[in-house]
Scaffold this active site. Structure first.
Site, PDB file in Angstrom:
ATOM      1  N   HIS A   1      -9.996 -30.958   4.244  1.00 15.34           N
ATOM      2  CA  HIS A   1      -9.447 -31.928   4.856  1.00 15.34           C
ATOM      3  C   HIS A   1      -9.023 -31.678   6.395  1.00 15.34           C
ATOM      4  O   HIS A   1      -9.434 -32.552   7.291  1.00 15.34           O
ATOM      5  CB  HIS A   1      -8.090 -32.218   4.033  1.00 15.34           C
ATOM      6  CG  HIS A   1      -7.103 -33.094   4.732  1.00 15.34           C
ATOM      7  ND1 HIS A   1      -7.001 -34.220   4.059  1.00 15.34           N
ATOM      8  CD2 HIS A   1      -6.446 -33.429   5.796  1.00 15.34           C
ATOM      9  CE1 HIS A   1      -6.126 -35.072   4.629  1.00 15.34           C
ATOM     10  NE2 HIS A   1      -5.958 -34.505   5.897  1.00 15.34           N
ATOM     11  N   GLU A   2      -8.649 -30.519   6.527  1.00 15.93           N
ATOM     12  CA  GLU A   2      -8.245 -30.109   8.266  1.00 15.93           C
ATOM     13  C   GLU A   2      -9.582 -30.119   9.080  1.00 15.93           C
ATOM     14  O   GLU A   2      -9.562 -30.582  10.057  1.00 15.93           O
ATOM     15  CB  GLU A   2      -7.456 -28.935   8.254  1.00 15.93           C
ATOM     16  CG  GLU A   2      -6.280 -28.958   7.311  1.00 15.93           C
ATOM     17  CD  GLU A   2      -5.353 -30.360   7.691  1.00 15.93           C
ATOM     18  OE1 GLU A   2      -5.456 -30.952   8.958  1.00 15.93           O
ATOM     19  OE2 GLU A   2      -4.572 -30.690   6.985  1.00 15.93           O
TER      20      GLU A   2
ATOM     21  N   HIS B   1     -10.959 -33.411  10.055  1.00 14.59           N
ATOM     22  CA  HIS B   1     -10.087 -33.989  11.166  1.00 14.59           C
ATOM     23  C   HIS B   1     -10.792 -33.431  12.480  1.00 14.59           C
ATOM     24  O   HIS B   1     -10.671 -34.085  13.305  1.00 14.59           O
ATOM     25  CB  HIS B   1      -8.604 -33.462  11.143  1.00 14.59           C
ATOM     26  CG  HIS B   1      -7.659 -34.414  10.484  1.00 14.59           C
ATOM     27  ND1 HIS B   1      -7.308 -35.607  10.842  1.00 14.59           N
ATOM     28  CD2 HIS B   1      -6.785 -33.772   9.470  1.00 14.59           C
ATOM     29  CE1 HIS B   1      -6.672 -35.912   9.783  1.00 14.59           C
ATOM     30  NE2 HIS B   1      -6.060 -35.100   8.937  1.00 14.59           N
TER      31      HIS B   1
ATOM     32  N   CYS C   1      -2.483 -37.818   3.958  1.00 16.18           N
ATOM     33  CA  CYS C   1      -2.601 -37.298   5.252  1.00 16.18           C
ATOM     34  C   CYS C   1      -1.372 -37.761   6.003  1.00 16.18           C
ATOM     35  O   CYS C   1      -0.853 -38.934   6.260  1.00 16.18           O
ATOM     36  CB  CYS C   1      -3.744 -37.747   5.967  1.00 16.18           C
ATOM     37  SG  CYS C   1      -4.173 -37.358   7.607  1.00 16.18           S
TER      38      CYS C   1
HETATM   39 NI    NI Z   1      -4.709 -35.237   7.553  1.00 18.33          NI
END
Ligand code: NI
Length: 215
Positions: free
Chosen positions: A166-167, A170, A124
């Site tokens: 993953h995004e 966030h 990341c």
């Molecule tokens: Ni990330």
């Protein structure tokens, strides 16, 4: 998510933004939904352009707005076909890493397609210098608005599916560290020296962690 071992893209129009690193509260707060009528405003279009430039400059394959300090539900993704041609075909195949055209997700809702899982190392841009093994859904569906404010539905399989998960994490204040096998965590230097190109079963056996236990 970062793209390891590549040179930054110099020319992309937008000004590069500093990437917020873990320890900052903005990475841990659920991001606010974007007012759909605001998507086509010059302000938001400019933010999207700057996020694209920052992602490419890092270089990375995804960037969420909280990573540049904006707590709103906006993420950009891109895994460029030209770059993929420079990488090891066997590793691309094992990861199901296929090109992902530049994509903007506003207010995304992610629905996993249950049943199949994949375990790979990821990193990341907000957690520099580290990588860890994360088990994720192989396939996900995403409903969102695009950069024109139009509703879109995508299905992502393999590595693009990992990038999206993953995004979108966030945007919920979740970092990959929360989902990684703790004993898998490695510096990117050690990872490159010891584990790059090896199946995840090998670090699992040698470092002593179960595959898929945290899914
Ligand atoms: Ni990330």
């Amino acid at each position: 998510m970062p793209e390891a071992g590549e040179e930054p893209d110099a020319e992309d129009g937008g000004e590069l933004l500093p990437v917020v690193e873990c320890g900052e509260a903005v990475l841990r707060r659920p991001a606010a939904p974007v007012d759909p009528s605001a998507i086509t405003t010059p302000e938001l279009q400019r933010l999207i352009a700057r996020m694209r430039a920052t992602m490419r400059g890092a270089p990375g394959v995804g960037l969420a707005a909280p990573q540049i300090g904006e707590s709103i539900q906006l993420a950009v993704l891109e895994d460029d076909a030209e770059r993929l041609r420079q990488l090891d075909p066997a590793q691309l195949a094992s990861r199901e890493r296929t090109p992902l055209p530049f994509t903007v997700l506003v207010n995304p809702k992610l629905v996993p397609v249950e049943g199949e899982w994949a375990s790979f190392y990821e990193g990341c841009l907000s957690v520099p210098g580290l990588t860890g093994l994360v088990t994720r859904h192989r396939t996900v569906r995403v409903e969102a608005l695009d950069e024109h404010g139009e509703p879109v539905i995508y299905q992502f399989v393999g590595w693009p599916g990992r990038i999206v998960q993953h995004e979108v994490d966030h945007l919920g204040g979740v970092l990959y560290l929360d989902r990684a096998e703790p004993r898998s965590l490695a510096t990117t230097t050690t990872y490159a020296a010891r584990w790059a190109g090896r199946p995840p079963e090998e670090p699992a056996a040698e470092l002593g962690f179960p595959l898929g236990a945290l899914r």
